[in-house]
Structures are given as C-alpha cells and as structure tokens.
Design an enzyme around this catalytic site. Structure first.
Site, PDB file in Angstrom:
ATOM      1  N   ALA A 216       0.831  -1.206   0.000  1.00  0.00           N
ATOM      2  CA  ALA A 216       0.000   0.000   0.000  1.00  0.00           C
ATOM      3  C   ALA A 216       0.871   1.264   0.000  1.00  0.00           C
ATOM      4  CB  ALA A 216      -0.970  -0.029   1.174  1.00  0.00           C
ATOM      5  N   SER A 217       0.635   2.179   0.937  1.00  0.00           N
ATOM      6  CA  SER A 217       1.276   3.495   0.877  1.00  0.00           C
ATOM      7  C   SER A 217       2.762   3.502   1.198  1.00  0.00           C
ATOM      8  CB  SER A 217       0.542   4.471   1.806  1.00  0.00           C
ATOM      9  OG  SER A 217      -0.708   4.824   1.258  1.00  0.00           O
ATOM     10  N   VAL A 218       3.309   2.397   1.661  1.00  0.00           N
ATOM     11  CA  VAL A 218       4.774   2.326   1.749  1.00  0.00           C
ATOM     12  C   VAL A 218       5.375   2.521   0.359  1.00  0.00           C
ATOM     13  CG1 VAL A 218       6.741   0.854   2.380  1.00  0.00           C
ATOM     14  CG2 VAL A 218       4.682   0.869   3.806  1.00  0.00           C
ATOM     15  N   SER A 219       4.558   2.256  -0.678  1.00  0.00           N
ATOM     16  CA  SER A 219       4.985   2.485  -2.063  1.00  0.00           C
ATOM     17  C   SER A 219       5.461   3.911  -2.275  1.00  0.00           C
ATOM     18  CB  SER A 219       3.816   2.214  -3.016  1.00  0.00           C
ATOM     19  OG  SER A 219       3.260   0.941  -2.827  1.00  0.00           O
ATOM     20  N   LYS A 220       4.844   4.863  -1.577  1.00  0.00           N
ATOM     21  CA  LYS A 220       5.208   6.270  -1.768  1.00  0.00           C
ATOM     22  C   LYS A 220       6.645   6.526  -1.325  1.00  0.00           C
ATOM     23  CE  LYS A 220       0.463   7.958  -1.085  1.00  0.00           C
ATOM     24  NZ  LYS A 220      -0.230   6.672  -0.811  1.00  0.00           N
TER      25      LYS A 220
END
Length: 386
Positions: A94-98
């Site tokens: 999820a937002s760890v992708s950012k």
C-alpha cells in the site's frame, strides 16, 4: 502514513518505555544474523503479536545496525488454498509504495531531469492550478510532502482509480476543480494519493519509461530486490499474497484477489492513466522490504551499491518545513516521523489497503528497524512491534 492519532502515538510511547534497547541486546552472529536461539525467541514474539491482532498472514523483518538480522513469516498468504506465508511471499504494501518510489524520483533529480520546486505543469504539458489560488504553482516537493493542496476527490476515488478518465481531467477545470482543497499550495499538510500519482506520471513523462521499468532500473535491480508495481510481473504467480479484511467474530473476507490480478494483461504505458501505480501498488518480498529499509537508513549505499548521494538521502529524511516551495509539512520527502520512541526519531511509512497493513520504520542513527507486511490484520499492528 496517514498520521497516527495522538492516542496511538501515546500508546506507542508507553510501550517503548517498557522495552529495553532491543537491537543492542540481541544475540547476533559475526555475519549480523540472529543466533538460532535469538531467532526462535523473536519468532515466538512475532507470532504472539500477529495472533493478538487476528492476522491472517504476515512477515516481519528485523534490521540491526544496517544488516538484515532475520525474516519471520507467519500464517496464510491465501486462505482459499491454505497457502502458507514463506520468505518468498510477496505482499502488497500500500502506501509504503510512496516512500519507495521517492528513491527513484530523487535519482532523477540528481540527474537533472526534474526540479523539486519547478511548476509541475512544465512536465505534464498543461497548467495545473488550485482554482482558489490561480497564481500559485504546484511543485514536486509539495507532492512529496502532501502539501500541494491536491485532495482525493470522489472523482479520483471512483472513475479515476478505475482508469476511466485521464489525469488531465482530474487536474484541470471544470472536473478537476474538485481535486483541490482550501489551502494554498505549500501551506498545509493534507495526505493525497492523487498527488503521489501525479509524481509517478511525471516520472514516466521525463524518462519515457514505464513506471515499473524505471523502478526496476534505478532501485530494485541494483539492490537485487524482488518487487514490482505490477502484480503480473511476480513469478511464480503463486508467491503473491491475497488481501483480507479482518472482521470481529467473522471469517476474513477476500478484498485483494491475487490469482485474479495476475491474470490481467499488463496495459500499455500511458502517463495519463498510470497515476494509480505510484501511490500504493508495490508488491515486495520480505527480504526486499528489509533492503528498502536499509537504504532509507543509509547514506544512499547498500552492500556497496550506491543508489543516491549521501546528501540526497539526508534531504529525503529531513523535515521540509521552509524548504523551497513548502512552508510547513512536518515530514520529509514521503518520509513520516515517529518522535520520542526509545528517545529517538524513527523514520518511515505506513501502508493500509484491502485489509493489509504494512510498516517500515527505523532509526538512521543506529541503522536498526523493522518492517511488517500482512495479508490481513486489525489495526494498528505497528503498536505491537515496538
């Protein structure tokens, strides 16, 4: 990370006050791995935490003084086939992708392909303005600090997320007016998946490469990380975990169908429709998550492979308040802070989607930290690991 509540941070601090300085107290081999007994002790602790949070499946990695000390799998990657989690399982984070795509974007900045404080319209090919502040340009630094004034409008969450409308329609009048908040660009923090997606589209435009190909070339390939922003590229496909929403007193409910996703054809590159990749599509193996944490805590070099210059890594982790086009962000470049835990500032990011929770946190001063990936759990599981 969508900012833990003050109550959650207070609980984390209370837990930390009761925990000794664990990394320095672990028994390690000369190669930096946990000894067999220490590994067993940590495995039992990990399993206890996952059970307490009703976790379907997951994996924790431990990084100690800049080295991967251990990987700890648990539970099921796919409930329907009773497929267990192994060290080869790849989870969507999820937002760890950012946090992760920012490594590649900063490499483009080092190479002079982008300017953190330039008007993003110069890269997109059309003007982007908050209609309430028509004279204020939006910048990459604002996108990376969630201060651009872009918000996740209903248009973004519906047809935009399904790829039915181009990015231009989300950013320009009349439809795009709903994508902007009340604050001026650079003035206030407002978490924005759309903003991260715009940054990913800019990366494709300035390089002419598919977003995932760019990530493979600049980050995953050099660091030998098994990861992709396209689940179709995980081979063998059965290593990709599904995602489940965990409900009180009811069985987990499938929310991220890995077998169905890997059967979808990979669409052609299109920066106007690829803005859904960067915000949260990364899937990665546990050891690869640990590599990404090691990079975050490093001077830009891991195992002799340099990804970024030391000064660039320092900038990424530095508070951006008052820098360039940002007035106040309270964070780094897609790097969140947890202050006062163990008397230190931890840096990293959290990700939550489809019932899955992912965590990536560490201390640059010691080079130590943890990553957590799950196929489904209660929130907030990060509280159990500190």
């Amino acid at each position: 990370m969508k900012n833990l509540s003050p109550e959650s941070v207070a609980r984390l601090r209370r837990r930390c006050a009761r925990v000794p300085d664990a990394p320095d107290g672990l028994a390690l081999t000369p190669q930096g791995r946990l000894t067999p007994q220490a590994h067993l002790d940590v495995q039992r602790r990990v399993e206890s935490i996952f059970r307490r949070h009703r976790t379907v499946g997951g994996a924790m990695t431990l990084v100690v003084r800049g080295r991967l000390a251990g990987v700890f799998p648990y539970g099921l990657a796919r409930v329907e086939s009773a497929q267990p989690v192994t060290e080869d399982t790849c989870f969507r984070v999820a937002s760890v992708s950012k946090l992760v795509f920012t490594f590649a974007l900063l490499r483009l900045w080092e190479d002079g392909l982008v300017d953190l404080d330039a008007d993003i319209g110069a890269y997109l090919g059309y003007d982007v303005r908050n209609p309430r502040f028509p004279d204020a340009p939006l910048t990459l630094r604002q996108l990376l600090t969630h201060t651009s004034s872009l918000v996740d409008s209903p248009l973004y969450g519906g047809p935009g997320a399904r790829g039915e409308i181009p990015l231009r329609d989300l950013l320009t009048p009349p439809q795009g007016d709903a994508s902007f908040g009340q604050s001026a660009p650079g003035a206030a923090f407002a978490y924005s998946n759309l903003g991260a997606g715009v940054a990913g589209s800019i990366m494709e435009r300035v390089t002419g490469e598919r977003f995932d190909d760019l990530m493979q070339r600049l980050v995953f390939g050099p660091l030998s990380i098994r990861a992709s922003f396209a689940p179709q590229r995980i081979v063998p496909a059965q290593d990709l975990a599904s995602g489940y929403r965990v409900r009180p007193l009811l069985p987990p409910r499938l929310a991220y169908d890995a077998p169905a996703l890997v059967r979808r054809p990979l669409p052609p590159m299109d920066p106007e429709h690829d803005f859904t990749w960067a915000p949260g599509r990364l899937v990665v193996q546990p050891a690869g998550m640990a590599q990404l944490l090691r990079l975050l805590l490093s001077d830009g070099q891991v195992d002799g492979v340099r990804v970024l210059r030391p000064e660039t890594m320092a900038l990424m982790r530095a508070p951006q308040d008052g820098l360039g086009s940002v007035q106040r962000a309270g964070r780094g470049l897609n790097v969140a802070f947890l202050d006062g835990l163990f008397g230190r500032r931890l840096v990293g990011h959290q990700g939550v989607a489809y019932g899955m929770n992912a965590e990536c946190w560490g201390d640059p001063a010691t080079g130590s930290g943890v990553t957590v990936q799950t196929s489904g759990t209660r929130l907030c599981i990060c509280e159990g690991f500190v």
